[in-house]
Design an enzyme around this catalytic site. Structure first.
Site, PDB file in Angstrom:
ATOM      1  N   ASP A  86      29.818  56.814 -13.645  1.00  0.00           N
ATOM      2  CA  ASP A  86      28.507  56.326 -13.232  1.00  0.00           C
ATOM      3  C   ASP A  86      27.887  55.701 -14.477  1.00  0.00           C
ATOM      4  O   ASP A  86      27.471  56.410 -15.391  1.00  0.00           O
ATOM      5  CB  ASP A  86      27.643  57.471 -12.706  1.00  0.00           C
ATOM      6  CG  ASP A  86      26.297  57.001 -12.170  1.00  0.00           C
ATOM      7  OD1 ASP A  86      25.909  55.865 -12.495  1.00  0.00           O
ATOM      8  OD2 ASP A  86      25.647  57.755 -11.437  1.00  0.00           O
ATOM      9  N   HIS A  87      27.827  54.366 -14.511  1.00  0.00           N
ATOM     10  CA  HIS A  87      27.416  53.705 -15.748  1.00  0.00           C
ATOM     11  C   HIS A  87      25.980  54.016 -16.138  1.00  0.00           C
ATOM     12  O   HIS A  87      25.591  53.809 -17.288  1.00  0.00           O
ATOM     13  CB  HIS A  87      27.617  52.185 -15.641  1.00  0.00           C
ATOM     14  CG  HIS A  87      26.637  51.504 -14.724  1.00  0.00           C
ATOM     15  ND1 HIS A  87      26.857  51.373 -13.376  1.00  0.00           N
ATOM     16  CD2 HIS A  87      25.439  50.927 -14.965  1.00  0.00           C
ATOM     17  CE1 HIS A  87      25.840  50.732 -12.827  1.00  0.00           C
ATOM     18  NE2 HIS A  87      24.958  50.458 -13.766  1.00  0.00           N
TER      19      HIS A  87
ATOM     20  N   HIS B  53      23.570  57.495  -8.868  1.00  0.00           N
ATOM     21  CA  HIS B  53      22.634  57.227  -9.963  1.00  0.00           C
ATOM     22  C   HIS B  53      21.427  58.165  -9.956  1.00  0.00           C
ATOM     23  O   HIS B  53      21.120  58.843 -10.943  1.00  0.00           O
ATOM     24  CB  HIS B  53      22.113  55.787  -9.884  1.00  0.00           C
ATOM     25  CG  HIS B  53      23.157  54.738 -10.054  1.00  0.00           C
ATOM     26  ND1 HIS B  53      24.324  54.948 -10.750  1.00  0.00           N
ATOM     27  CD2 HIS B  53      23.213  53.459  -9.633  1.00  0.00           C
ATOM     28  CE1 HIS B  53      25.039  53.847 -10.741  1.00  0.00           C
ATOM     29  NE2 HIS B  53      24.390  52.931 -10.062  1.00  0.00           N
TER      30      HIS B  53
END
Length: 517
Positions: free
Chosen positions: A204-205, A267
């Site tokens: 998850d960037h 996110h």
């Protein structure tokens, strides 16, 4: 003395960014499935370039791009060389770019062709000998989700997931990780049939952003905040993830996803866990993720009969964002003109544990909003008014702490102070900390830390199977009700606004309002 201290702190920060001596540089090969996609040229290779710039890459390193197209090693290098300076996050250094390009290789593999993986295995064996990588390989699946299980199965069939003689084999999986609870469970089962959980890195960037990583440091290293981080002092929490753009070229994906699936169980829930988790016993990956999972399991699922009153959904119509006209979602490419897909979602959540009982968490995310920002707002309870009863002060304000995630990373604290003058008047004061101002600009893609951690074997910032399933478990009741009861009023907010009226009503029922600044 103060000047010397300031210089020392700046020097320490600069040394940290440059790569302090003794930091781990892991010999390995990175294999990118879907190497001709946008993610590779826009994020992955620029991230590797930045890691090399900060002296965090081993010379015993190689990248193998994998896709269906027929191409030689040199043709692949030339394609990446042509765009490398375009997508660099900072001033491009041709010598450093050459260092990376010289380490690029290519393999033509149809993802579902088992025989093609034998050629990939032969190339990796050759690179292990030539580059002295010690048999260490990590595979980045930058592919459509339907290929995750296929690629994993064929990698195992070719013997490419076996860890021998102390070497590692790891697989990074991009989101979306499932589209609901059942598909997430099925994907977890499929991947774990081919490899061990410790080999799976669900990325998850958002967790690569500095302020996100700093949440745990901020909470647990500062004695003035940790004692008040609970229901006795915090009244409610807001989380906003707003984007100014519409769906642009992602209409086809968004029609099957929507804002809820795209943003909330990954996110946003990652942010929820980091601000609300209990202190882990250490920063060991599983110790941190154990506490995150406890929070996800403690989020009270919304009963079906309360979904419509505790959530809001929206779809943008045409409007103006930052002076530019934006067409309605239904007018975007690859979007149905009668689509009922949501581009905005707001929810009221509660965490059913001792620390957070009766503290609502309001979250919202949407496309075509007036500002691009991701922030967490902590609203503290008001102090008693008794002392100020006979003064000109009509109401005491709430102290407010804001964690700014993007685009301007930092932390701000609002508190009250007396306005100078002969009468008692109260004014607001903001104390602001900016990463860029204090430590200098961090030109990054957000993937650097995550790729580096995968090479080093640190899974702290990656999701575990139980975390994924727990998050989908919270979202599933909402998906079910929304599917059974399609919206009747889409589009219900104009591009350039803060979302539909229903999102404001969600807080107004609790006599609150969103922080729109």
């Amino acid at each position: 003395m103060a000047s010397q201290t300031h210089e020392a702190l700046n020097r320490t920060a600069a040394e940290s960014q440059a790569g302090a001596p003794g930091q781990k540089k892991t010999p390995c090969i990175m294999v990118i499935f879907g190497a001709m996609g946008d993610l590779t040229k826009r994020k992955l290779l620029p991230s590797l370039y930045n890691l090399a710039k900060h002296n965090l890459m081993s010379d015993n390193f190689a990248v193998v791009g994998v896709s269906r197209a027929q191409m030689s090693h040199e043709e692949f290098r030339e394609k990446q060389r042509a765009v490398m300076d375009q997508f660099a996050t900072d001033k491009f250094d041709p010598a450093l770019g050459k260092w990376l390009v010289d380490r690029l290789y290519y393999a033509c593999v149809n993802f579902d062709d088992r025989e093609a993986y034998k050629g990939l295995a032969a190339l990796l064996a050759q690179l292990e000998r030539d580059c002295k990588t010690g048999g260490n390989v990590f595979f980045y699946l930058a592919t459509a989700p339907e290929f995750f299980g296929v690629v994993a199965r064929n990698l195992k069939g070719a013997g490419l997931l076996a860890e021998d003689n102390g070497s590692f084999r790891r697989v990074i999986v991009e989101k979306p990780f499932g589209t609901d609870l059942e598909t997430a469970k099925a994907l977890n089962r499929e991947l774990r049939q081919e490899m061990e959980e410790k080999q799976i890195y669900r990325i998850d960037h958002y967790l690569g952003k500095e302020t996100v990583q700093n949440i745990l440091v901020f909470r647990f290293s500062n004695g003035i905040f940790e004692p008040i981080w609970n229901r006795r002092y915090i009244k409610h929490v807001e989380i906003t993830v707003a984007e100014t753009v519409g769906v642009e070229s992602r209409g086809g994906y968004y029609e099957t996803s929507g804002a809820l699936r795209d943003m909330v169980p990954n996110h946003i829930f990652q942010l929820v866990t980091l601000i609300s988790m209990e202190p882990p016993i250490s920063f060991d990956a599983d110790a941190v993720r154990d506490e995150q999972t406890k929070i996800l399991r403690a989020i009270a699922p919304i009963p079906p009969e309360e979904v419509l009153s505790r959530t809001a959904r929206g779809q943008y119509g045409e409007g103006v964002v930052a002076g530019k006209h934006l067409p309605a979602y239904r007018s975007e490419a690859k979007v149905s003109p009668t689509s009922n897909q949501q581009t905005f979602v707001a929810m009221k959540l509660s965490i059913d544990n001792w620390r957070w009982a009766d503290v609502p968490i309001y979250l919202r995310t949407g496309k075509a909003m007036p500002k691009r920002e991701t922030e967490i707002v902590i609203h503290f309870r008001r102090a008693p008014f008794v002392l100020f009863r006979h003064t000109a002060i009509e109401q005491l304000m709430q102290n407010r702490l804001i964690l700014h995630i993007q685009p301007d990373e930092g932390i701000s604290l609002r508190f009250g102070a007396k306005v100078p003058g002969p009468t008692m008047k109260l004014g607001t004061v903001d104390m602001d900390f900016s990463y860029a101002t204090r430590f200098g600009s961090t030109h990054s893609t957000g993937y650097e830390r995550l790729i580096y951690d995968c090479m080093a074997g640190d899974a702290t910032l990656f999701q575990r199977a139980d975390m994924v399933e727990a998050a989908w478990g919270v979202v599933q009741p909402v998906l079910d009700v929304w599917q059974a009861l399609p919206p009747r009023n889409f589009p219900n907010y104009a591009a350039g606004s803060w979302g539909p009226r229903e999102a404001d009503d969600l807080l107004a029922r609790d006599e609150r309002h969103w922080t729109n600044e």
